[in-house]
Motif scaffolding. Structure first.
Motif, PDB file in Angstrom:
ATOM      1  N   ARG A 245       0.838  -1.199   0.000  1.00 56.89           N
ATOM      2  CA  ARG A 245       0.000   0.000   0.000  1.00 56.89           C
ATOM      3  C   ARG A 245       0.876   1.254   0.000  1.00 56.89           C
ATOM      4  N   GLY A 246       1.987   1.208   0.727  1.00 55.16           N
ATOM      5  CA  GLY A 246       2.897   2.342   0.760  1.00 55.16           C
ATOM      6  C   GLY A 246       3.545   2.609  -0.589  1.00 55.16           C
ATOM      7  N   ARG A 247       3.810   1.538  -1.326  1.00 57.07           N
ATOM      8  CA  ARG A 247       4.384   1.723  -2.660  1.00 57.07           C
ATOM      9  C   ARG A 247       3.393   2.438  -3.574  1.00 57.07           C
ATOM     10  N   LEU A 248       2.114   2.146  -3.399  1.00 59.88           N
ATOM     11  CA  LEU A 248       1.096   2.818  -4.204  1.00 59.88           C
ATOM     12  C   LEU A 248       0.975   4.299  -3.837  1.00 59.88           C
ATOM     13  N   LEU A 249       1.326   4.630  -2.612  1.00 55.85           N
ATOM     14  CA  LEU A 249       1.198   6.003  -2.118  1.00 55.85           C
ATOM     15  C   LEU A 249       2.555   6.557  -1.699  1.00 55.85           C
ATOM     16  N   ALA A 250       3.586   6.186  -2.474  1.00 60.12           N
ATOM     17  CA  ALA A 250       4.954   6.537  -2.102  1.00 60.12           C
ATOM     18  C   ALA A 250       5.157   8.046  -1.978  1.00 60.12           C
ATOM     19  N   ASP A 251       4.538   8.820  -2.853  1.00 64.72           N
ATOM     20  CA  ASP A 251       4.726  10.276  -2.794  1.00 64.72           C
ATOM     21  C   ASP A 251       4.196  10.838  -1.467  1.00 64.72           C
ATOM     22  N   ALA A 252       3.065  10.307  -1.022  1.00 67.42           N
ATOM     23  CA  ALA A 252       2.506  10.781   0.256  1.00 67.42           C
ATOM     24  C   ALA A 252       3.423  10.407   1.413  1.00 67.42           C
ATOM     25  N   VAL A 253       4.008   9.233   1.363  1.00 70.25           N
ATOM     26  CA  VAL A 253       4.942   8.813   2.426  1.00 70.25           C
ATOM     27  C   VAL A 253       6.142   9.751   2.460  1.00 70.25           C
ATOM     28  N   VAL A 254       6.685  10.073   1.303  1.00 71.44           N
ATOM     29  CA  VAL A 254       7.851  10.972   1.237  1.00 71.44           C
ATOM     30  C   VAL A 254       7.503  12.330   1.823  1.00 71.44           C
ATOM     31  N   ARG A 255       6.336  12.839   1.482  1.00 66.40           N
ATOM     32  CA  ARG A 255       5.939  14.141   2.039  1.00 66.40           C
ATOM     33  C   ARG A 255       5.888  14.093   3.556  1.00 66.40           C
TER      34      ARG A 255
END
Length: 405
Positions: free
Chosen positions: A391-401
């Motif tokens: 799930r984190g890979r799908l939302l990687a940009d949000a995790v980075v932010r």
């Protein structure tokens, strides 16, 4: 032709590095060789590539010699700063490198070998369109020292290939894979998902076909609409639909499950390999921020935090080198904050993740919430690493932010 080059500071005509650049002899050194030629421009592509009608006097048959001139120049620049490092990885990208004769690619590789040396066990990759691969070419490349071929499969479904402006026959992918295998090369296949008109069943067919080819490595990239491309114009006019984010997420999950079931482990958001030894070491070097020199028009380079990029057009590139000048157009050195952001952005995408200790206090405080949201692996975080879940890979940009606030 590709998107515009970034802005930057002027690059010196002799290519010399700033005096405070420190070259670490223990840091890996990679080589990227850009071949900017294509028979047809794919509608989604914004890479720095040129069809025959766009060359404006540049010559494909002279290209290998031009790259050899830049290799010689780079050797002078780097040898002035200390002992030269042998290349750990070499990557021929494009464009379509295999539009050049195998002998030209071999001469370019020989230039790297003569100028810098190849490290023991060096990984040498050539990208190829399926319809350019023959048994003879694969044997010639293997004899020259190439170890790996990355084949642009993209899809197994004819109407999806047509939507992407790909011209090869799906059946030709197996022929190309078999030619590479017979020559003793490792094989990677590249896929793209989310093309106009592509259904989940279409994508399943492509994934199953790719797995059935039994490559060593598979890349699967979500289609991204880049400004200035034919596909962007088609979407703007309403001729085709833009990619559907939810469908692309379903496609990613389908691929990840199928690849895992077939014995491929993810090691970067868009990349899977049968074993750690079959991961793309060249691309891992980019994500880990090591040093590399990029040769060819529009190619980018990086040494000790300094980045530079070459002039875009093959004719301008040839003219600079004919005048014994560096083809570098401009360069930059990002500040500490920008480098930290980029480091988190890139390292968080790979399976080894990023050390919690490399985050700022605010970033560390975000970890608990990211675990609760199922975006990063809780057990890995306890061990001191930030590792994305599926799930984190799908939302990687949000995790980075969240990690770089």
């Amino acid at each position: 032709m590709g998107s515009a080059l970034p802005l930057g500071d002027p690059a010196p005509s002799d290519g010399a590095l700033p005096p405070d650049i420190v070259i670490d002899p223990d840091r890996d050194f990679g080589v990227y060789l850009h071949v900017p030629f294509c028979r047809v421009r794919c509608g989604y592509c914004d890479f720095n590539t040129y069809t025959a009608g766009e060359l404006r006097g540049a010559r494909q048959d002279a290209y290998a010699d031009e790259v050899l001139r830049e290799i010689a120049l780079s050797r002078e620049v780097l040898s002035a700063r200390g002992p030269l490092r042998a290349a750990s990885t070499v990557f021929f990208g494009g464009g379509t490198p295999t539009l050049l004769p195998g002998g030209d690619l071999a001469r370019m590789l020989d230039g790297v070998r003569t100028g810098f040396g190849l490290a023991d066990g060096a990984e040498v990759t050539v990208e190829a369109n399926p319809d350019t691969v023959t048994d003879a070419l694969a044997r010639e490349l293997a004899a020259a020292g190439v170890t790996r071929m990355s084949i642009g499969m993209q899809s197994a479904v004819p109407h999806v290939l047509a939507a992407l402006d790909r011209t090869h026959d799906p059946a030709g992918v197996r022929t190309a894979v078999e030619a590479a295998r017979t020559a003793g090369l490792d094989v990677s296949v590249d896929l793209i998902y989310g093309a106009p008109g592509e259904s989940l069943d279409d994508w399943r067919r492509s994934v199953e076909t790719a797995v059935g080819l039994e490559p060593d490595h598979i890349s699967a990239y979500a289609l991204i609409i880049e400004d200035g491309t034919k596909l962007a114009r088609q979407i703007r006019r309403g001729d085709v639909a833009a990619p559907d984010d939810d469908l692309q997420a379903d496609m990613y999950e389908l691929a990840d499950e199928a690849f895992a079931a077939a014995g491929y482990d993810w090691y970067e958001v868009s990349n899977w390999a049968r074993s750690p030894q079959q991961r793309s070491r060249h691309n891992l070097a980019y994500w880990r921020g090591t040093d590399w020199w990029g040769y060819g028009p529009g190619a980018h380079s990086h040494v000790d935090g300094l980045r530079w990029w070459n002039v875009k057009h093959p004719a301008a590139y040839a003219q600079r080198l004919a005048a014994d000048e560096s083809p570098a157009a401009a360069r930059e050195r990002p500040d500490a904050a920008a480098r930290r952001l980029e480091d988190v952005l890139l390292r968080s995408r790979i399976a080894e993740g990023i050390a919690v200790s490399d985050l700022t206090g605010e970033g560390r405080h975000a970890i608990a919430a990211l675990i609760a949201d199922g975006l990063i692996d809780g057990a890995a975080a306890v061990r001191g690493r930030v590792v994305l879940t599926r799930r984190g890979r799908l939302l990687a940009d949000a995790v980075v932010r969240a990690l770089t606030v």
